[in-house]
Design a protein around this motif. Structure first.
Motif, PDB file in Angstrom:
ATOM      1  N   CYS A  48       0.825  -1.224   0.000  1.00 16.10           N
ATOM      2  CA  CYS A  48       0.000   0.000   0.000  1.00 16.10           C
ATOM      3  C   CYS A  48       0.856   1.269   0.000  1.00 16.10           C
ATOM      4  CB  CYS A  48      -0.878  -0.021   1.255  1.00 16.10           C
ATOM      5  SG  CYS A  48       0.128  -0.059   2.774  1.00 16.10           S
ATOM      6  N   THR A  49       2.157   1.146  -0.257  1.00 17.36           N
ATOM      7  CA  THR A  49       3.056   2.304  -0.127  1.00 17.36           C
ATOM      8  C   THR A  49       2.654   3.455  -1.047  1.00 17.36           C
ATOM      9  OG1 THR A  49       4.904   0.842   0.433  1.00 17.36           O
ATOM     10  CG2 THR A  49       5.470   3.068  -0.315  1.00 17.36           C
ATOM     11  N   CYS A  50       2.577   4.631  -0.466  1.00  8.70           N
ATOM     12  CA  CYS A  50       2.430   5.863  -1.251  1.00  8.70           C
ATOM     13  C   CYS A  50       3.278   6.926  -0.549  1.00  8.70           C
ATOM     14  CB  CYS A  50       0.968   6.255  -1.407  1.00  8.70           C
ATOM     15  SG  CYS A  50       0.090   6.476   0.099  1.00  8.70           S
ATOM     16  N   LEU A  51       3.294   8.107  -1.100  1.00  5.18           N
ATOM     17  CA  LEU A  51       4.119   9.174  -0.522  1.00  5.18           C
ATOM     18  C   LEU A  51       3.239  10.183   0.197  1.00  5.18           C
ATOM     19  CD1 LEU A  51       6.538   9.972  -3.520  1.00  5.18           C
ATOM     20  CD2 LEU A  51       6.712   8.153  -1.800  1.00  5.18           C
ATOM     21  N   VAL A  52       3.666  10.611   1.360  1.00  9.36           N
ATOM     22  CA  VAL A  52       3.035  11.735   2.053  1.00  9.36           C
ATOM     23  C   VAL A  52       4.130  12.779   2.240  1.00  9.36           C
ATOM     24  CG1 VAL A  52       1.918  12.542   4.163  1.00  9.36           C
ATOM     25  CG2 VAL A  52       1.267  10.336   3.174  1.00  9.36           C
ATOM     26  N   ASN A  53       3.923  13.921   1.609  1.00 11.76           N
ATOM     27  CA  ASN A  53       4.946  14.979   1.600  1.00 11.76           C
ATOM     28  C   ASN A  53       6.310  14.414   1.194  1.00 11.76           C
ATOM     29  OD1 ASN A  53       3.017  16.840   2.371  1.00 11.76           O
ATOM     30  ND2 ASN A  53       3.439  16.623   4.547  1.00 11.76           N
ATOM     31  N   GLY A  54       6.303  13.516   0.226  1.00 13.37           N
ATOM     32  CA  GLY A  54       7.533  12.991  -0.360  1.00 13.37           C
ATOM     33  C   GLY A  54       8.135  11.793   0.343  1.00 13.37           C
ATOM     34  N   SER A  55       7.622  11.434   1.506  1.00 12.65           N
ATOM     35  CA  SER A  55       8.169  10.276   2.221  1.00 12.65           C
ATOM     36  C   SER A  55       7.261   9.069   2.036  1.00 12.65           C
ATOM     37  CB  SER A  55       8.284  10.565   3.716  1.00 12.65           C
ATOM     38  OG  SER A  55       9.213  11.592   3.932  1.00 12.65           O
ATOM     39  N   ALA A  56       7.882   7.891   1.915  1.00 15.07           N
ATOM     40  CA  ALA A  56       7.096   6.668   1.754  1.00 15.07           C
ATOM     41  C   ALA A  56       6.382   6.334   3.053  1.00 15.07           C
ATOM     42  CB  ALA A  56       8.019   5.511   1.342  1.00 15.07           C
ATOM     43  N   GLY A 105       3.480  -0.374  -5.024  1.00 15.81           N
ATOM     44  CA  GLY A 105       4.187  -0.070  -3.775  1.00 15.81           C
ATOM     45  C   GLY A 105       5.692  -0.110  -3.951  1.00 15.81           C
ATOM     46  N   GLN A 106       6.176  -1.081  -4.746  1.00 15.48           N
ATOM     47  CA  GLN A 106       7.624  -1.165  -4.992  1.00 15.48           C
ATOM     48  C   GLN A 106       8.126   0.105  -5.677  1.00 15.48           C
ATOM     49  OE1 GLN A 106       9.370  -3.636  -3.845  1.00 15.48           O
ATOM     50  NE2 GLN A 106       8.117  -5.483  -3.853  1.00 15.48           N
ATOM     51  N   ILE A 107       7.365   0.547  -6.670  1.00  8.56           N
ATOM     52  CA  ILE A 107       7.782   1.738  -7.425  1.00  8.56           C
ATOM     53  C   ILE A 107       7.763   2.969  -6.522  1.00  8.56           C
ATOM     54  CG2 ILE A 107       7.044   3.299  -9.285  1.00  8.56           C
ATOM     55  CD1 ILE A 107       6.316   0.751 -10.903  1.00  8.56           C
ATOM     56  N   MET A 108       6.726   3.114  -5.705  1.00 10.47           N
ATOM     57  CA  MET A 108       6.664   4.286  -4.827  1.00 10.47           C
ATOM     58  C   MET A 108       7.809   4.256  -3.805  1.00 10.47           C
ATOM     59  SD  MET A 108       4.329   5.799  -6.327  1.00 10.47           S
ATOM     60  CE  MET A 108       4.193   7.298  -5.367  1.00 10.47           C
ATOM     61  N   ALA A 109       8.143   3.063  -3.321  1.00 11.38           N
ATOM     62  CA  ALA A 109       9.264   2.953  -2.384  1.00 11.38           C
ATOM     63  C   ALA A 109      10.568   3.328  -3.076  1.00 11.38           C
ATOM     64  CB  ALA A 109       9.343   1.527  -1.825  1.00 11.38           C
ATOM     65  N   ALA A 110      10.717   2.928  -4.347  1.00  8.23           N
ATOM     66  CA  ALA A 110      11.934   3.265  -5.093  1.00  8.23           C
ATOM     67  C   ALA A 110      12.018   4.766  -5.346  1.00  8.23           C
ATOM     68  CB  ALA A 110      11.954   2.491  -6.418  1.00  8.23           C
ATOM     69  N   VAL A 111      10.883   5.376  -5.655  1.00  5.68           N
ATOM     70  CA  VAL A 111      10.878   6.828  -5.875  1.00  5.68           C
ATOM     71  C   VAL A 111      11.330   7.550  -4.600  1.00  5.68           C
ATOM     72  CG1 VAL A 111       9.356   8.829  -6.246  1.00  5.68           C
ATOM     73  CG2 VAL A 111       9.146   6.810  -7.715  1.00  5.68           C
ATOM     74  N   ALA A 112      10.806   7.125  -3.465  1.00  6.73           N
ATOM     75  CA  ALA A 112      11.186   7.765  -2.193  1.00  6.73           C
ATOM     76  C   ALA A 112      12.666   7.538  -1.904  1.00  6.73           C
ATOM     77  CB  ALA A 112      10.324   7.222  -1.055  1.00  6.73           C
TER      78      ALA A 112
END
Ligand code: FES
Ligand code: FES
Length: 151
Positions: A48-56, A105-112
């Motif tokens: 379920c990973t997403c970013l809140v103010n840029g943090s995972a 979720g993997q992609i959002m974690a990688a972006v962070a």
């Protein structure tokens, strides 16, 4: 029921929800944003990973009240029109996904990760704890390295 105001993928939203409702259900059930996936619901799998103010963050374990006034980014908000985010492009180039369930979720974690560590070492990548039941970890690592070389 209280109303919470925040931004999702650059768009202002107002949602009526109980204070303790998980951001994951607000995104999926109230806003129709289904990129963040439900895996364990207890801050373990990170599907379920997403970013809140840029943090995972794990949206299953983040309350809607805690994102009042924040900027939430999901995988739906990464591309710039028809141009994929470099991490999304790297994922395609390396054909990372298998069943795909964990991949938003993997992609959002990688972006962070790349945001705070533009050139991550293997050890840095090892600290990403998102679970992939299909075992795509070696391709994830290659894709993160490709995206980092473009940064
Ligand atoms: S569903 Fe959020 S960590 Fe597993
Ligand atoms: S691609 Fe299937 S769980 Fe990761």
């Amino acid at each position: 029921m209280p109303t919470y105001s925040f931004k999702v993928n650059g768009k202002a939203v107002n949602v009526d929800a109980p204070a303790g409702m998980a951001l994951l259900w607000v995104l999926r059930d109230k806003l129709g944003i289904t990129g963040p996936k439900y895996g364990c619901g207890m801050n373990v799998c990170k599907a379920c990973t997403c970013l809140v103010n840029g943090s995972a963050v794990t949206a299953c374990s983040t309350t809607v009240s805690s994102v009042q006034g924040a900027e939430v980014t999901t995988i739906e908000g990464l591309a710039n029109g028809d141009t994929l985010h470099p991490v999304q492009q790297a994922w395609l180039d390396h054909d990372v996904a298998q069943c795909g369930f964990c991949q938003p979720g993997q992609i959002m974690a990688a972006v962070a990760l790349l945001d705070r560590t533009p050139h991550p070492t293997d050890a840095d990548i090892d600290k990403v704890e998102n679970v992939c039941r299909c075992g795509t970890y070696h391709r994830i690592r290659k894709a993160i390295k490709q995206a980092s070389s473009r940064g």
